[in-house]
Design an enzyme around this catalytic site. Structure first.
Site, PDB file in Angstrom:
ATOM      1  N   ASP A 357      31.823  34.494  34.026  1.00 49.95           N
ATOM      2  CA  ASP A 357      30.501  34.247  33.441  1.00 49.95           C
ATOM      3  C   ASP A 357      30.123  35.335  32.434  1.00 49.95           C
ATOM      4  O   ASP A 357      30.625  36.459  32.500  1.00 49.95           O
ATOM      5  CB  ASP A 357      29.431  34.201  34.553  1.00 49.95           C
ATOM      6  N   GLU A 358      29.231  34.957  31.540  1.00 45.94           N
ATOM      7  CA  GLU A 358      28.506  35.890  30.658  1.00 45.94           C
ATOM      8  C   GLU A 358      29.421  36.922  30.001  1.00 45.94           C
ATOM      9  O   GLU A 358      29.089  38.111  29.950  1.00 45.94           O
ATOM     10  CB  GLU A 358      27.403  36.601  31.465  1.00 45.94           C
TER      11      GLU A 358
END
Ligand code: ACM
Length: 640
Positions: A357-358
């Protein structure tokens, strides 16, 4: 006439009686598939015989039940193991069915309480375990107390329950990376989750702020990567640590700790899924081994201590320091191979989560090594670079005999191997897409199950990015319209720990929202009802009071809406999630008791007022906390 009056009175009393009994009996969370509560109670005798199959898998289950009965209720307990000929003597019987009941599956149970005693049946030990959790919830709330409670009678309502879960994946994620929680706290977390029939602990073990698991091949990960500078206040707004400031905050789990946690979890029918979050969120690893980064300045990087280092103002992560593993560096894959070998050995669960993620791409876009790799591998975008990294990691993880799972960003860039499972967190869109593409899915939409977020108005809650109210959590349905239900394994609530400094506050954030999510994951959709849930939540508040556990009473507090009328006057509307409550308010700095005006419709803010105070009441009873908001803040909300 008198006779008629007597009959009317009897009917009234009977109705009153049955209403209060129903309220008392129907408080199980999550609500069972089928439950009947005939009139009457079974009183626990002073001496209780428990008959149970002698199974290693049931040791912790039986010990918990026995401890509660002996230590809290002061009953004398005698165990009969595998004693079918004498089992009739037992007041509490746990029975593994000889002939499997297909309705119950692996985790279902039946629970009968009548004048003869208590019988729980199941196909498998897990079912008996969940039956015992329900039985404990049927007992008086004092059974939760830590110390002995003197009570004349310990009554269990008559019940006939058939129960089994809607989903096999009923997860809770605990982030031990941002703030560390130790082994005993993790065990407490497991105890608290299983009481509400969760069965998966998603263990977020690594992040920019800490690496929490011993890896023998890379000792710096915990020697250096597990430690940062202690700070309190508001995470991401902390001051930058001084270069030589002592790094005394943190901790990690040794291999023995992990073994202990996994075995504790197993005794309570919980699988532990480790998450090693890569290629983003990796500052702790990079600070320990800077050669894992493509960025030369990484030699000066330190484990993050809550100071800002990512710019979120663009709607995606733009790194001010490069917190990514270098996808163009072969050393990174050697590192990952060794790390995941050790992780796979420590955690027997079939899934390993690799984060994904991210991941900021701004350093990658300018890095010559990555640009060269893009050319060589014909990768057009930084998203395709991450997808390339993910595919290589999938090979590593499957080579250890595990299935890989990642956050929904791993769908970006395409080419995700079919056998990779996707955890949908940015709403449900990623999960819907992943199921369409044939991936297994676990739903964890941030707008329903992110229990790290505020659960009420920012005027009273400890500040965290946004708000997810109890009612939002209760509205969670892991299988939205149009999704292939077969591919949705279930869902989970996620507890990130940026703003969790203590276990007490962890409990405050988790409960009651984790109760709402447990019901979404266990109970049939048609059995669920908000008003009925709220009454059960209130009962469980009482149980938590007995157990001296913290919880959030936010559902009682006012929801504030603000606007302006045609005359330019500012107004607020005050409501609550729980009805019927009334919110009483003041503008004169005094404490609004229930004789103060109750907000109905739009309340015009007096021209010279500087501050508004409000408290929720149920009739005369104060149920909410006093909320104070400045008129300046209300005006700011108007602008938004
Ligand atoms: C996430 O919340 N970044 C998965």
């Amino acid at each position: 006439m008198l006779k008629l009056k007597c009959i009317a009175l009897a009917v009234f009393l009977l109705q009153g009686f049955s209403v209060s009994l129903t309220a008392q009996q129907a408080h199980l969370i999550p609500i069972p598939v089928k439950a009947e509560y005939p009139q009457g109670f079974y009183s626990l005798p002073n001496r209780i015989i428990i008959a149970a199959p002698k199974s290693e898998a049931l040791q912790a289950t039986v010990k918990n039940l026995t401890d509660r009965l002996e230590k809290t209720a002061m009953r004398k307990v005698q165990m009969l193991w595998d004693a079918s000929s004498q089992a009739d003597l037992a007041q509490i019987r746990l029975i593994l069915s000889k002939q499997a009941n297909p309705t119950l599956g692996n985790e279902g149970y039946t629970l009968a309480v009548n004048a003869r005693g208590i019988v729980i049946t199941a196909n498998k030990p897990a079912g008996l375990f969940y039956g015992v959790q329900s039985l404990l919830q049927l007992m008086p709330k004092e059974i939760e107390a830590k110390q002995t409670v003197i009570k004349q009678t310990w009554k269990v309502p008559f019940a006939q329950i058939t129960d089994y879960p809607r989903f096999a994946w009923r997860g809770l994620m605990l982030d031990v990376a941002r703030h560390f929680f130790n082994k005993d706290q993790v065990k407490q977390f497991i105890d608290e989750m299983v009481a509400y029939k969760y069965n998966i602990l998603h263990f977020h073990l690594t992040d920019d702020e800490g690496w929490r698991v011993e890896i023998k091949s890379f000792p710096n990960l915990t020697k250096k990567g597990a430690w940062n500078v202690p700070k309190v206040g508001r995470f991401t707004e902390f001051s930058k640590p001084e270069p030589n400031e002592p790094r005394t905050q943190g901790g990690f789990f040794t291999k023995e700790d992990i073994q202990d946690i996994v075995s504790y979890a197993k005794g309570r029918f919980v699988n532990v899924m480790p998450e090693i979050d890569v290629p983003g969120h990796s500052m702790a690893a990079i600070a320990s081994y800077p050669e894992l980064s493509c960025t030369p300045e990484a030699v000066n990087y330190q484990v993050i201590s809550g100071e800002p280092f990512i710019d979120w103002s663009h709607g995606h992560a733009v790194a001010l320091q490069d917190n990514t593993l270098c996808p163009a560096n072969e050393k990174v894959y050697t590192f990952l191979d060794k790390v995941f070998t050790e992780v796979a050995e420590m955690f027997p669960f079939e899934y390993i989560h690799m984060g994904g993620d991210e991941c900021p791409k701004n350093y990658w876009e300018k890095n010559p090594q990555i640009l060269a790799m893009m050319q060589k591998e014909n990768l057009k975008t930084p998203q395709e670079v991450q997808a390339f990294f993910t595919r290589r990691l999938e090979k590593i993880i499957t080579s250890k005999g595990k299935k890989m799972m990642g956050w929904d960003e791993i769908l970006e860039g395409g080419g995700l191997p079919k056998n990779t499972a996707v955890m949908s967190w940015r709403g449900i869109a990623g999960g819907v897409q992943a199921a369409k593409d044939g991936h297994e899915v676990v739903m964890t939409p941030n707008n329903h199950v992110y229990v790290d977020l505020m659960q009420g108005d920012a005027a009273i809650e400890p500040p965290v990015y946004e708000t997810v109210r109890l009612r939002d959590s209760y509205a969670f349905n892991p299988v939205p319209e149009g999704v292939d239900a077969k591919l949705v394994k279930g869902g989970q609530a996620n507890l990130w720990s940026e703003q969790l400094f203590t276990y007490r506050h962890l409990q405050y954030m988790l409960f009651p929202r984790a109760w709402a999510v447990s019901e979404a994951l266990w109970s049939p959709q048609e059995n669920r009802n908000w008003d009925n849930f709220v009454s059960r939540v209130e009962h469980h508040f009482g149980r938590f009071d007995q157990a001296e556990k913290k919880y959030a009473p936010s559902m009682y507090d006012a929801i504030i809406q603000v606007g302006k009328n045609e005359q330019g006057q500012l107004w607020v509307e005050l409501s609550t999630e729980v009805n019927p409550l009334s919110v009483h308010y003041s503008f004169d700095y005094s404490y609004p008791d229930n004789f103060y005006p109750a907000a109905t419709g739009k309340v015009i803010i007096p021209k010279d007022a500087l501050e508004m105070r409000m408290i929720s009441y149920r009739g005369k009873e104060k149920v909410g906390r006093m909320m104070t908001i400045s008129i300046e803040d209300l005006k700011k909300r108007l602008k938004k």
